[in-house]
Write an enzyme that holds these catalytic residues in place. Structure first.
Site, mmCIF file in Angstrom:
data_model
loop_
_atom_site.group_PDB
_atom_site.id
_atom_site.type_symbol
_atom_site.label_atom_id
_atom_site.label_comp_id
_atom_site.label_asym_id
_atom_site.label_seq_id
_atom_site.Cartn_x
_atom_site.Cartn_y
_atom_site.Cartn_z
ATOM 1 N N GLU A 141 0.821 -1.216 0.000
ATOM 2 C CA GLU A 141 0.000 0.000 0.000
ATOM 3 C C GLU A 141 0.856 1.268 0.000
ATOM 4 O O GLU A 141 1.788 1.408 0.808
ATOM 5 C CB GLU A 141 -0.910 -0.024 1.237
ATOM 6 C CG GLU A 141 -1.872 1.127 1.340
ATOM 7 C CD GLU A 141 -2.818 0.987 2.527
ATOM 8 O OE1 GLU A 141 -3.809 1.733 2.583
ATOM 9 O OE2 GLU A 141 -2.573 0.131 3.411
ATOM 10 N N LYS A 157 -8.858 3.089 -3.096
ATOM 11 C CA LYS A 157 -9.334 2.500 -1.855
ATOM 12 C C LYS A 157 -10.716 3.062 -1.522
ATOM 13 O O LYS A 157 -10.931 4.282 -1.559
ATOM 14 C CB LYS A 157 -8.342 2.816 -0.724
ATOM 15 C CG LYS A 157 -8.555 2.085 0.582
ATOM 16 C CD LYS A 157 -7.384 2.411 1.521
ATOM 17 C CE LYS A 157 -7.424 1.658 2.822
ATOM 18 N NZ LYS A 157 -6.233 1.953 3.654
ATOM 19 N N CYS A 203 -6.101 -2.958 1.416
ATOM 20 C CA CYS A 203 -6.031 -3.029 2.880
ATOM 21 C C CYS A 203 -7.402 -3.000 3.552
ATOM 22 O O CYS A 203 -8.085 -4.012 3.621
ATOM 23 C CB CYS A 203 -5.127 -1.934 3.423
ATOM 24 S SG CYS A 203 -4.510 -2.290 5.103
ATOM 25 N N LEU A 248 22.781 3.940 31.446
ATOM 26 C CA LEU A 248 22.749 2.547 31.905
ATOM 27 C C LEU A 248 22.832 2.547 33.423
ATOM 28 O O LEU A 248 23.888 2.793 34.010
ATOM 29 C CB LEU A 248 23.906 1.764 31.286
ATOM 30 C CG LEU A 248 23.846 0.240 31.381
ATOM 31 C CD1 LEU A 248 22.625 -0.308 30.655
ATOM 32 C CD2 LEU A 248 25.107 -0.380 30.810
ATOM 33 N N GLY A 267 19.548 -1.113 36.096
ATOM 34 C CA GLY A 267 18.186 -1.623 36.190
ATOM 35 C C GLY A 267 17.763 -2.356 34.930
ATOM 36 O O GLY A 267 18.419 -2.294 33.891
ATOM 37 N N ILE A 268 16.609 -3.012 34.996
ATOM 38 C CA ILE A 268 16.150 -3.880 33.924
ATOM 39 C C ILE A 268 15.780 -3.099 32.663
ATOM 40 O O ILE A 268 16.042 -3.547 31.532
ATOM 41 C CB ILE A 268 14.953 -4.742 34.406
ATOM 42 C CG1 ILE A 268 14.581 -5.798 33.370
ATOM 43 C CG2 ILE A 268 13.759 -3.876 34.753
ATOM 44 C CD1 ILE A 268 15.498 -6.963 33.320
ATOM 45 N N ASP A 269 15.179 -1.905 32.816
ATOM 46 C CA ASP A 269 14.706 -1.164 31.645
ATOM 47 C C ASP A 269 15.869 -0.675 30.786
ATOM 48 O O ASP A 269 15.855 -0.823 29.561
ATOM 49 C CB ASP A 269 13.835 0.012 32.071
ATOM 50 C CG ASP A 269 12.574 -0.439 32.802
ATOM 51 O OD1 ASP A 269 12.011 -1.472 32.412
ATOM 52 O OD2 ASP A 269 12.165 0.244 33.760
#
Length: 559
Positions: A49, A118, A155, A298, A301-303
């Site tokens: 598209e 469309k 679509c 940095l 932590g996890i994030d």
């Protein structure tokens, strides 16, 4: 034209990654794909598209110069088909007397032989095509391509209820070829298959679904093109998150056309799909906007750890600079975890202490703050000092700042404006905290296809196992002021994705006062989210394109 039996049609599906506004580049990509398809013996190449414009072009289509350039590209591409090679179906915006249309052109023999518009314009969630396009004034009829009557719904024409596919079948179409710009969200593949099967049942025709690939701002298009035969069977399945031109062979039999040959790729499971969507979205945002590299804070932590992993996987270790910015509350564990993560990923790692800037701000504010107690304001000074340092590095070296807040935090406002919210793009913006953990565990045991990062444990186990904390005061953890993340995430998913009422959420087993509090936090954080960096859409309803709540809002669900 290439002489072949009228009972055989070889269709190449161009599952490619265009760039919005790069008409010249998109045309070059289309030409390369057509040449590839010609080498494979294709009769026809199906593009996606609005391919020449890039999708979604949004208000670019209000510019006459843009529309004129797109149409010139379509005409130039049509001339290429004079070489006796494959014909093409390609998406392009067209301005006609009836308005500006989301359209396709069919080219063969050196000229455009047909164009179609469309009919059903989507106007929900991430889509707002009714703002910029006019629907086709008439229902589309089939196009005769080398003796085969092809229907080309675009679509939403197969998603809506206007009966476009049935009309095409009734007017003589033999095959439905559908160019799409269908963005990713979790479990979207099942939805697409169901939509296609419904149209196959209603029309009695086989359907080929060609989908765009690549990141465009918040949206990620995952490809995964496929076809459903008239007997409702899956005829072929292309890969997800991979750019490719695939050849399919269609044969006409006593009961009509069927796809008899094509690729059959495996679709990734949930964690892999989400991770690869985040990776592709980050890669394309950085590369398509011309950034040479990225920088992030940095923290240990996890994030920030998963964002670092995504950046290395998407861009390569040499294009990520990670900076640890410790203060007096930063634990030794966090210092070690951040260093271990950077070492595992192989990226550049710097330490910039923030004692002096934070103490400087505090000293400057001493007179203004005299007689007040220390609290969140002083905690936020730490975050804003870190944000300032990251933006300074960005300004000095041209690096884009990757911001690292997850959807749980963004939902309840546990993020600092002009601090940890600073950044150009957030790859985990639409991942709840528990999803961040799940993807981190998955990445430690898998390397996704196309990733540039290393194998093995790239997110240290201690980062995953320890209690999450912003470390803005002594012994702080997130659960000091929030319910446990499994509880919080379930409440948020009920409120955000499912728009459930408080009574229904309480009926799931949640404490009413807790639900009321989370609902309140969700509403009052809207002003922050309006100022947040864009990020990859992963869920069915992300913040920004999908969920548009007023900032000024006094409604609360109190029955």
């Amino acid at each position: 034209m290439t002489k072949k039996s009228p009972d055989i049609l070889r269709i190449a599906v161009a599952q490619l990654n265009p760039t919005v506004g790069d008409i010249k580049g998109n045309l070059a990509k289309a030409r390369e794909a057509r040449a590839d398809a010609a080498r494979q013996g294709a009769d026809l190449v199906l593009f996606t598209e609005l391919f020449l414009a890039g999708y979604p072009p949004e208000d670019l289509v209000l510019k006459p110069a843009f529309l004129a350039a797109c149409e010139r590209a379509a005409e130039d591409f049509a001339k290429d088909t004079s070489d006796n090679g494959p014909g093409v179906i390609i998406g392009v915006p067209l301005k006609r007397k009836s308005g500006v249309h989301n359209a396709i052109v069919v080219a063969d023999g050196g000229k455009i032989i047909a164009e179609r518009f469309k009919v059903d314009l989507p106007n929900y969630g991430e889509f707002d095509e009714k703002r910029v396009f006019q629907p086709g004034p008439d229902m589309p009829g089939p196009i005769n391509f080398r003796g085969v009557r092809i229907g080309i719904p675009i679509c939403e024409d197969i998603w809506g209820e206007l009966g476009v596919c049935e009309t095409l079948a009734e007017s003589g179409a033999e095959i439905l070829l559908v160019p799409n710009g269908s963005p990713y969200y979790r479990a979207k593949m099942d939805v697409r298959h169901q939509v296609a099967i419904r149209q196959v049942i209603e029309s009695g025709l086989p359907l080929l679904y060609a989908n765009q690939l690549g990141g465009q701002d918040e949206l990620v298009f995952d490809g995964a093109s496929f076809a459903i035969n008239a007997d409702h069977s899956l005829a072929f399945q292309m890969s997800q998150f991979e750019e490719t031109v695939a050849m399919t062979t269609w044969k006409r039999g006593d009961e009509g056309w069927a796809c008899v040959d094509g690729p059959m790729s495996k679709i990734p499971e949930r964690e892999e799909a989400d991770y690869r969507a985040c990776m592709l979205g980050l890669r394309d945002y950085v590369n398509k906007n011309g950034f040479k590299n990225v920088v992030l804070g940095l923290s240990g932590g996890i994030d920030s750890a998963i964002c670092a992993a995504l950046a290395v996987d998407a861009l390569g270790e040499e294009r990520l600079r990670a900076i640890m910015m410790p203060y007096r509350y930063t634990s030794k564990d966090s210092l070690k975890d951040a260093e271990d993560c950077a070492r595992a990923l192989g990226c550049r790692y710097d330490i910039v202490p923030i004692h002096e800037p934070v103490d400087g701000f505090s000293h400057a504010l001493t007179q203004l703050f005299e007689g007040t107690k220390e609290g969140i304001t002083e905690e936020n000074l730490q975050s804003r000092a870190r944000g300032t340092i990251l933006m300074a590095v960005s300004n000095k070296f041209g690096s884009m700042v990757v911001t690292t807040g997850n959807k749980s935090e963004m939902s309840v406002g546990y993020a600092t404006l002009y601090g940890d919210m600073n950044g150009g793009f957030n790859p985990i913006k639409d991942l709840y905290k528990m999803q961040v953990y799940a993807l981190s565990r998955w990445r430690n045991t898998h390397v996704p296809p196309g990733a540039l990062g290393p194998s093995g444990e790239v997110i240290p186990k201690n980062i995953i196992d320890k209690a999450p904390s912003a470390e803005l005061r002594p012994n702080q953890t997130d659960q000091d002021s929030l319910p446990p993340y499994p509880v919080l995430d379930d409440i948020l998913e009920c409120l955000v994705e499912n728009e459930m009422g408080v009574d229904d959420i309480v009926a799931r087993g949640h404490d009413r006062d807790t639900v009321h509090r989370i609902e309140h936090l969700l509403y009052i954080a809207e002003y922050k989210r309006r100022q947040a960096a864009p990020g990859v859409k992963i869920t069915k309803k992300n913040f920004g394109r999908d969920r548009r709540y007023p900032i000024t809002n006094r409604f609360r669900d109190r029955g």
